[in-house]
Design an enzyme around this catalytic site. Structure first.
Site, PDB file in Angstrom:
ATOM      1  N   ILE A 164     -68.340 -62.263 -24.002  1.00  0.00           N
ATOM      2  CA  ILE A 164     -68.829 -63.697 -24.679  1.00  0.00           C
ATOM      3  C   ILE A 164     -67.754 -64.720 -24.631  1.00  0.00           C
ATOM      4  CG2 ILE A 164     -69.896 -65.052 -26.537  1.00  0.00           C
ATOM      5  CD1 ILE A 164     -71.222 -62.070 -27.299  1.00  0.00           C
ATOM      6  N   GLY A 204     -67.339 -53.041 -27.000  1.00  0.00           N
ATOM      7  CA  GLY A 204     -66.060 -53.302 -28.145  1.00  0.00           C
ATOM      8  C   GLY A 204     -66.022 -54.762 -28.347  1.00  0.00           C
ATOM      9  N   GLY A 205     -66.047 -55.109 -29.717  1.00  0.00           N
ATOM     10  CA  GLY A 205     -65.599 -56.500 -29.840  1.00  0.00           C
ATOM     11  C   GLY A 205     -66.721 -57.485 -29.438  1.00  0.00           C
ATOM     12  N   ASP A 206     -66.465 -58.362 -28.601  1.00  0.00           N
ATOM     13  CA  ASP A 206     -67.466 -59.174 -27.929  1.00  0.00           C
ATOM     14  C   ASP A 206     -67.845 -58.909 -26.433  1.00  0.00           C
ATOM     15  OD1 ASP A 206     -65.141 -60.057 -26.744  1.00  0.00           O
ATOM     16  OD2 ASP A 206     -65.035 -62.068 -27.536  1.00  0.00           O
ATOM     17  N   GLU A 207     -67.640 -57.711 -26.340  1.00  0.00           N
ATOM     18  CA  GLU A 207     -67.760 -57.232 -24.803  1.00  0.00           C
ATOM     19  C   GLU A 207     -68.878 -56.195 -24.617  1.00  0.00           C
ATOM     20  OE1 GLU A 207     -63.411 -57.396 -22.724  1.00  0.00           O
ATOM     21  OE2 GLU A 207     -64.041 -55.437 -23.689  1.00  0.00           O
TER      22      GLU A 207
END
Length: 292
Positions: A164, A204-207
């Site tokens: 994102i 993970g995170g925005d992935e």
């Protein structure tokens, strides 16, 4: 039969009695009974231990009455009866056999409930805590299995890496709670755009990663476009504003064209995604340089 019914009534057990093979085959699955009774003379060609579908009631244990000797008992047990009763069994013996059938039914139901709970817990353990996407634990196993099938069937398998764009700005301007809400909305849009056989994973995170079994890179590009269009179609909801517009960068790689193992495929799709990031964001790039 009348004597058995008297025994059942005296024990306040919910039971059904039948002497029909056709009735037995139907009622064991359609009625919530504790026991089904069938005379030993009628069991030829009848499967008393027939299974049922997962969403059907548990079939009742079968008590076969009026066994006149070892041969009748053997035939009844071979057909799948849970217990048998001699023709001269006393009321006390019949009552004990009926109670044993009831305990068996209750135990079977308890085991089914435990099995359902375990399956539910296992499914939850494979999901990301925040989004409805799968987690890394599930991803590692599923991707390896998808590539194994790809090798066996000589059909491709593909991976999309989705990042994102500028989610950090959302966190800074609206707070991390809003950022988490946007992640949930993004995952929901990706899952809605994907096919039923595709698996969306929060990497993970925005992935996010999306595994596409038996699909080449062109099919993966089509899915990436649908997700990109979904992002562009409407703003993401936030509590303290009219919404935020977000884009995403996509990297696509396929087995065996761009990599031959899971780690290599992840690396190829990740690098393709970062090439989009390095250029202008909000785009799709294929690992081999093919036109997306």
């Amino acid at each position: 039969m009348a004597r058995l019914e008297s025994v059942l009534n005296g024990r306040a057990l919910r039971s059904e009695c039948t002497s029909s093979k056709d009735e037995l085959a139907t009622r064991r699955h359609e009625r919530d009974v504790e026991m089904v009774v069938l005379a030993a003379d009628d069991i030829d060609g009848v499967s008393l231990a027939a299974g049922c579908e997962a969403d059907e009631p548990t079939p009742a244990p079968v008590l076969v009455l009026d066994c006149h000797g070892a041969e009748d008992t053997q035939r009844a047990l071979a057909a799948g009866a849970f217990l048998t009763a001699r023709d001269d069994a006393s009321d006390v013996e019949l009552g004990s056999l009926v109670a044993a059938c009831q305990r068996e039914r209750e135990l079977t139901r308890a085991c089914q409930r435990v099995g359902e709970e375990l399956r539910h817990e296992a499914a939850l353990a494979m999901k990301d805590d925040l989004t409805a996407a799968h987690n890394r634990r599930f991803f590692d196993r599923f991707l390896a299995e998808a590539l194994e099938r790809s090798r066996a069937t000589q059909r491709p398998a593909s991976l999309i890496f989705l990042d994102i764009d500028d989610l950090r700005t959302v966190n800074e301007e609206h707070g991390h709670d809003t950022g988490s809400s946007v992640l949930q909305q993004a995952a929901a849009r990706a899952i809605e755009a994907a096919r039923s056989e595709d698996v969306v994973v929060r990497y993970g995170g925005d992935e996010f990663c999306i595994v596409l079994p038996e699909t080449g890179w062109r099919g993966a590009v089509e899915l990436a476009r649908r997700i990109r269009e979904s992002f562009a179609a409407s703003a993401f909801e936030v509590e303290d504003g009219d919404g935020v517009s977000l884009t995403a960068s996509f990297g696509v790689a396929s087995h065996p064209e761009h990599a031959t193992d899971p780690a290599g495929l992840v690396r190829a799709a990740d690098q393709a995604m970062y090439q989009v990031k390095a250029e202008a964001k909000d785009g799709i790039h294929v690992a081999g340089g093919e036109q997306a």
